[in-house]
Write a protein that holds these residues in place. Structure first.
Motif, short mmCIF file in Angstrom:
data_model
loop_
_atom_site.label_atom_id
_atom_site.label_comp_id
_atom_site.label_asym_id
_atom_site.label_seq_id
_atom_site.Cartn_x
_atom_site.Cartn_y
_atom_site.Cartn_z
N TYR A 175 13.82 2.07 -8.85
CA TYR A 175 13.28 3.42 -8.86
C TYR A 175 11.77 3.39 -9.14
CZ TYR A 175 12.40 8.29 -10.09
OH TYR A 175 11.90 9.57 -10.13
N GLN A 176 11.39 2.65 -10.16
CA GLN A 176 9.98 2.60 -10.53
C GLN A 176 9.14 1.97 -9.42
OE1 GLN A 176 8.72 1.95 -14.52
NE2 GLN A 176 10.80 1.83 -15.34
N LYS A 177 9.66 0.92 -8.83
CA LYS A 177 8.90 0.28 -7.75
C LYS A 177 8.71 1.22 -6.57
CE LYS A 177 8.61 -3.85 -4.86
NZ LYS A 177 9.29 -5.09 -4.40
N GLN A 178 9.75 1.98 -6.24
CA GLN A 178 9.62 2.93 -5.14
C GLN A 178 8.57 4.00 -5.43
OE1 GLN A 178 10.49 3.22 -2.06
NE2 GLN A 178 9.59 5.27 -1.85
N GLU A 179 8.56 4.50 -6.67
CA GLU A 179 7.57 5.51 -7.05
C GLU A 179 6.15 4.95 -6.99
OE1 GLU A 179 7.45 8.90 -8.25
OE2 GLU A 179 9.26 8.88 -7.02
N ILE A 180 5.98 3.73 -7.46
CA ILE A 180 4.63 3.16 -7.54
C ILE A 180 4.19 2.60 -6.18
CG2 ILE A 180 3.17 1.47 -8.70
CD1 ILE A 180 5.14 1.65 -11.09
N CYS A 181 5.04 1.78 -5.57
CA CYS A 181 4.66 1.19 -4.27
C CYS A 181 4.59 2.26 -3.18
CB CYS A 181 5.66 0.11 -3.86
SG CYS A 181 5.51 -1.45 -4.75
N GLY A 182 5.50 3.23 -3.22
CA GLY A 182 5.47 4.28 -2.21
C GLY A 182 4.18 5.07 -2.26
N ALA A 183 3.73 5.39 -3.47
CA ALA A 183 2.45 6.09 -3.62
C ALA A 183 1.29 5.21 -3.19
CB ALA A 183 2.27 6.56 -5.06
N ALA A 184 1.34 3.93 -3.59
CA ALA A 184 0.25 3.02 -3.22
C ALA A 184 0.13 2.88 -1.71
CB ALA A 184 0.48 1.65 -3.86
N ASP A 185 1.26 2.80 -1.02
CA ASP A 185 1.24 2.67 0.44
C ASP A 185 0.61 3.91 1.08
OD1 ASP A 185 2.54 0.24 0.18
OD2 ASP A 185 4.52 1.04 0.66
N LYS A 186 1.01 5.09 0.63
CA LYS A 186 0.49 6.32 1.21
C LYS A 186 -1.00 6.49 0.92
CE LYS A 186 2.16 9.07 3.21
NZ LYS A 186 2.16 9.35 4.67
N LEU A 187 -1.41 6.22 -0.31
CA LEU A 187 -2.82 6.35 -0.67
C LEU A 187 -3.69 5.38 0.13
CD1 LEU A 187 -2.44 6.75 -4.53
CD2 LEU A 187 -3.02 8.56 -2.90
N GLU A 188 -3.18 4.19 0.36
CA GLU A 188 -3.94 3.21 1.16
C GLU A 188 -4.11 3.72 2.58
OE1 GLU A 188 -4.01 -1.59 2.07
OE2 GLU A 188 -2.15 -0.65 1.38
N THR A 189 -3.06 4.30 3.15
CA THR A 189 -3.15 4.86 4.50
C THR A 189 -4.16 6.00 4.56
OG1 THR A 189 -0.84 4.29 4.98
CG2 THR A 189 -1.84 6.01 6.33
N LEU A 190 -4.18 6.84 3.54
CA LEU A 190 -5.05 8.01 3.55
C LEU A 190 -6.51 7.67 3.30
CD1 LEU A 190 -2.84 10.48 1.47
CD2 LEU A 190 -3.36 10.67 3.92
N PHE A 191 -6.77 6.73 2.38
CA PHE A 191 -8.13 6.52 1.89
C PHE A 191 -8.69 5.13 2.18
CE2 PHE A 191 -6.08 9.73 -0.80
CZ PHE A 191 -6.91 10.81 -0.53
#
Length: 282
Positions: A175-191
């Motif tokens: 659960y924690q990895k999904q919350e952290i890695c999922g956000a990191a992946d999206k932020l990298e795509t955006l910025f």
């Protein structure tokens, strides 16, 4: 005081390139900073300032206006050349309330992104040369990406604050990895940059959080030393003064302009200079 010049130039150049590409595509163009001609990150490239728009040299800024906030910001000495803090080669990544540095610097951070986004923040950060780190929830970052890109152009850096902003302590590794890695992946795509710093929602974490953050690419997990809300600094330590290495926390809320100004004044009273977290955690 200034955010790292090279970082600001690179961010501005990248966004100007994106603007040029977007001119050939359908849809609205992103209003990137015009580095030479227009000092506002939120201004349209086609806008021409009116002669009557410039205030008289003797006019006092209207309280609450952008010019007023800029005029109230204290003047700081140049930040010292950053001395990066040591990071462990193996084992858990560090969790810091205050960076272990003796340099006379403190760090301004802004969390969340979904509640409120005062429109003058990017221009205030640019004109007052405020180095800031944004810990964003990825859905808010995606919905309001242009707003946060303007702050990025002004010198701000985007870091990770999970997807759903739920407490992580006691949750499973998956659960924690999904919350952290999922956000990191999206932020990298955006910025265009992988987050290397992580702040857990509510500051709540456990050993699983540190492991998941490390596995998602974070180098350190950040708490805070002071909070700032509605223009008032609330100290979390008995000293009741900003110390070298302190991390000040505020949020994207309606009073963010007042919070930024209060943080600057508290740092100035302590004889410190604002600096960028990412210059010290590499």
């Amino acid at each position: 005081m200034s955010a790292t010049p090279t970082r600001r130039i690179i961010a501005a150049t990248t966004l100007l390139a994106l603007l040029a590409l977007s001119a050939c595509a359908a849809g609205p163009a992103f209003h990137a900073r015009q580095v030479a001609a227009q000092p506002s990150p939120s201004a349209s490239p086609s806008a021409s300032p009116s002669p009557s728009a410039s205030p008289s040299p003797t006019a006092r800024p209207t309280p609450g206006s952008l010019d007023w906030y800029v005029s109230q910001a204290p003047t700081f000495p140049e930040a010292p050349p950053p001395q990066p803090v040591p990071l462990p080669v193996t084992g858990p990544i560090p969790f810091w309330h205050r960076l272990p540095t003796d340099q006379k610097v403190a760090f301004i951070t802004i969390d969340d992104g979904g509640l409120a986004r005062p429109p003058a923040v990017a221009d205030f950060i640019w004109r007052a040369h405020i180095p800031v780190t944004m810990f964003l929830n990825s859905p808010a970052a995606e919905e309001h990406d242009e707003y946060f890109r303007q702050i990025q152009v002004a010198g701000g850096v985007v870091e990770n604050h999970t997807i759903r902003h739920n407490s992580l302590a006691g949750r499973s590794y998956d659960y924690q990895k999904q919350e952290i890695c999922g956000a990191a992946d999206k932020l990298e795509t955006l910025f265009g940059k992988r987050a290397t710093l992580f702040r857990p929602p509510f500051g709540e974490y456990d050993s699983t959080t540190l492991a998941a953050a490390r596995d998602c690419g974070a180098k350190a997990v950040l708490h805070w030393s002071e909070t700032v809300h509605e223009g008032k600094v609330r100290y979390q330590t008995p000293e009741k003064v900003v110390q070298p290495g302190d991390v000040l926390l505020m949020h994207f809320r309606p009073a963010l302009m007042d919070d930024l100004l209060a943080a600057l004044k508290a740092i100035h009273r302590a004889g410190l200079t604002p600096a960028l977290l990412e210059d010290y955690i590499r």
